[in-house]
Design an enzyme around this catalytic site. Sequence first.
Site, PDB file in Angstrom:
ATOM      1  N   GLU A 187      -7.046   3.527   5.204  1.00 29.40           N
ATOM      2  CA  GLU A 187      -6.742   3.673   3.773  1.00 29.40           C
ATOM      3  C   GLU A 187      -7.298   2.547   2.909  1.00 29.40           C
ATOM      4  O   GLU A 187      -7.540   2.741   1.717  1.00 29.40           O
ATOM      5  CB  GLU A 187      -5.226   3.764   3.581  1.00 29.40           C
ATOM      6  CG  GLU A 187      -4.464   2.435   3.524  1.00 29.40           C
ATOM      7  CD  GLU A 187      -4.587   1.579   4.790  1.00 29.40           C
ATOM      8  OE1 GLU A 187      -4.561   0.343   4.675  1.00 29.40           O
ATOM      9  OE2 GLU A 187      -4.706   2.154   5.889  1.00 29.40           O
ATOM     10  N   ASP A 193      -4.938   6.247   8.263  1.00 27.08           N
ATOM     11  CA  ASP A 193      -4.752   4.827   8.563  1.00 27.08           C
ATOM     12  C   ASP A 193      -6.003   4.017   8.227  1.00 27.08           C
ATOM     13  O   ASP A 193      -6.026   2.811   8.401  1.00 27.08           O
ATOM     14  CB  ASP A 193      -4.378   4.653  10.035  1.00 27.08           C
ATOM     15  CG  ASP A 193      -3.834   3.265  10.339  1.00 27.08           C
ATOM     16  OD1 ASP A 193      -3.351   2.599   9.396  1.00 27.08           O
ATOM     17  OD2 ASP A 193      -3.889   2.845  11.505  1.00 27.08           O
ATOM     18  N   ARG A 230     -10.168   1.054   2.691  1.00 23.95           N
ATOM     19  CA  ARG A 230     -11.493   1.294   2.100  1.00 23.95           C
ATOM     20  C   ARG A 230     -11.422   2.265   0.935  1.00 23.95           C
ATOM     21  O   ARG A 230     -12.268   2.236   0.042  1.00 23.95           O
ATOM     22  CB  ARG A 230     -12.434   1.781   3.194  1.00 23.95           C
ATOM     23  CG  ARG A 230     -12.125   3.139   3.757  1.00 23.95           C
ATOM     24  CD  ARG A 230     -12.779   3.371   5.108  1.00 23.95           C
ATOM     25  NE  ARG A 230     -12.177   2.529   6.137  1.00 23.95           N
ATOM     26  CZ  ARG A 230     -12.628   2.458   7.382  1.00 23.95           C
ATOM     27  NH1 ARG A 230     -13.680   3.193   7.754  1.00 23.95           N
ATOM     28  NH2 ARG A 230     -12.049   1.675   8.272  1.00 23.95           N
ATOM     29  N   LYS A 261       1.015   4.719  12.536  1.00 25.20           N
ATOM     30  CA  LYS A 261       0.788   3.666  13.524  1.00 25.20           C
ATOM     31  C   LYS A 261       1.911   3.633  14.549  1.00 25.20           C
ATOM     32  O   LYS A 261       3.060   3.977  14.232  1.00 25.20           O
ATOM     33  CB  LYS A 261       0.756   2.287  12.837  1.00 25.20           C
ATOM     34  CG  LYS A 261      -0.379   2.022  11.895  1.00 25.20           C
ATOM     35  CD  LYS A 261      -0.214   0.642  11.256  1.00 25.20           C
ATOM     36  CE  LYS A 261      -1.296   0.346  10.249  1.00 25.20           C
ATOM     37  NZ  LYS A 261      -2.601   0.100  10.880  1.00 25.20           N
ATOM     38  N   LYS A 302      -8.036  -6.211  -1.080  1.00 20.05           N
ATOM     39  CA  LYS A 302      -7.219  -5.078  -0.626  1.00 20.05           C
ATOM     40  C   LYS A 302      -5.741  -5.436  -0.731  1.00 20.05           C
ATOM     41  O   LYS A 302      -5.287  -6.444  -0.181  1.00 20.05           O
ATOM     42  CB  LYS A 302      -7.582  -4.732   0.816  1.00 20.05           C
ATOM     43  CG  LYS A 302      -6.701  -3.663   1.449  1.00 20.05           C
ATOM     44  CD  LYS A 302      -7.035  -3.483   2.928  1.00 20.05           C
ATOM     45  CE  LYS A 302      -5.998  -2.622   3.627  1.00 20.05           C
ATOM     46  NZ  LYS A 302      -6.245  -2.535   5.078  1.00 20.05           N
TER      47      LYS A 302
END
Length: 490
Positions: A340, A338, A342, A268, A256
Amino acid sequence: MLAIRLVSGPEWPDSLALPIRPAAAAEGGDAPAALSAGLPVPDDVLAEAAALVPAARATGRAGEVHVHLRPGRAPGRLLLAGIGAGDEAGWRAAGAALARTAGGETHLTIGLPGDASAEAVRGLVEGLLLASYRFRLTEAGERPALAGVDVLVTEPSRYADTVTAAEVTARMTHLARDLTNTPSSVKNPQWFAEQVEAAVADQPDLHVRVWQPDELAAEGFGGILAVGGGSASGPRLVELDWRPAGARTHVVLVGKGITFDTGGISIKPVAAMKLMRKDMAGAAAVVAATLGAAALRLPVRVTTLVPLAENAVSGSAFRPGDVITHYGGVTSETTNSDAEGRLVLADALAYAVAELKPDLLLDLATLTGANAVALGKRTGALYSDNDELAADLLAAIDAAGEAAWRMPLPTDYVEHLGSEVADLYSAPNQGAGSVLAALYLREFTGDLRGRWLHIDMSAPSWADGDAAELSRGATGWGVRGLLRWLGTID
């Protein structure tokens, strides 16, 4: 990086470190601790060191160091370093402790017993190198003074390959730490891709391809495009390939690579956002591990895929409730921008299965805060349907001095991934966040489902302070474990 030399008879040093063992490991077991046997140093120094062990109330615990000054004599300082059980982990702890204790020195000599194992030497060298790491974006400030270490052994040639392996591992871990520590004012998807290109520029056995945003759009990488769509810094996909002659096994690593994560529209809070430069630690680890495999000439083909994006807030950012079409055509409904990571991993996994057709598939990601809730700050969460693969990877991670724990993939949780408007629901609000993220990713592994491993390593990717071989900041978690694992694959 700290310079390490294997020597058999150097000029007498100013600072000398000698290993000590706990009572259980000492002959007779009736003393608090004892010097290791067979140390290649003069008898008078050995006698003095042996007398100091009980006087210092030394226990020999791994990582314990006692310092004794000897003014006007050589060596001028004796350091007694505990090695615990004397296994690789104990020596790694000793090396790390010595690197910190001797930080004010310019040079240190460490005496090893004549029967020291290769594992002991590797642990010692890795501990020294990893604990001496410091990150600075500029040259301001003082750097640690310790510049070189001589490892005193009876047969230096016996350990040459071991030291090389330790140095490569440490160097690649340093690289992953550097990439992760770099502020996002410098680091964006283009910058990261350029670092990979620069790293392989003079290495003909390594090949790299970088997808630009228009190429990602043309080939249908909808997850990467959605997550990167809100940023002025466009997304990228990096494919790095180590293909040694005669390799019989092909491993694909996916990392990632979110170079900064605001949370997007699901923004966030500040406290959770300030360290989000680390949200590409998985990408840094798999790139470093691939470069390490090439440096060590490991006889396994390794292809690394790094989906890179900056998850930002703007009018072009993807929204909660959007439906995203991934590489290969699977669609995802997302209600949380949030979640994101995956989405970009899904594209890369689908591409790996369809186009690369590897023997083994592994992804590494700072994926969920639930990882830390379940396992704390030092342990990654491992998921796989394959017992043998999971056991092999866990053993390699443990041997390398990292930590992971296997987590379940419950069949009855899969129903939570169902969406009324898409093939999958990317972020079900059902608890078990790390487990559900892993189950979601598994949907993109196709016929490689039984040869896929996923590690959620958000928590251990960062250290809040110096601890053993870890320095404050990015840890480079995963590089050591992946290199050990790749080294076991035929």
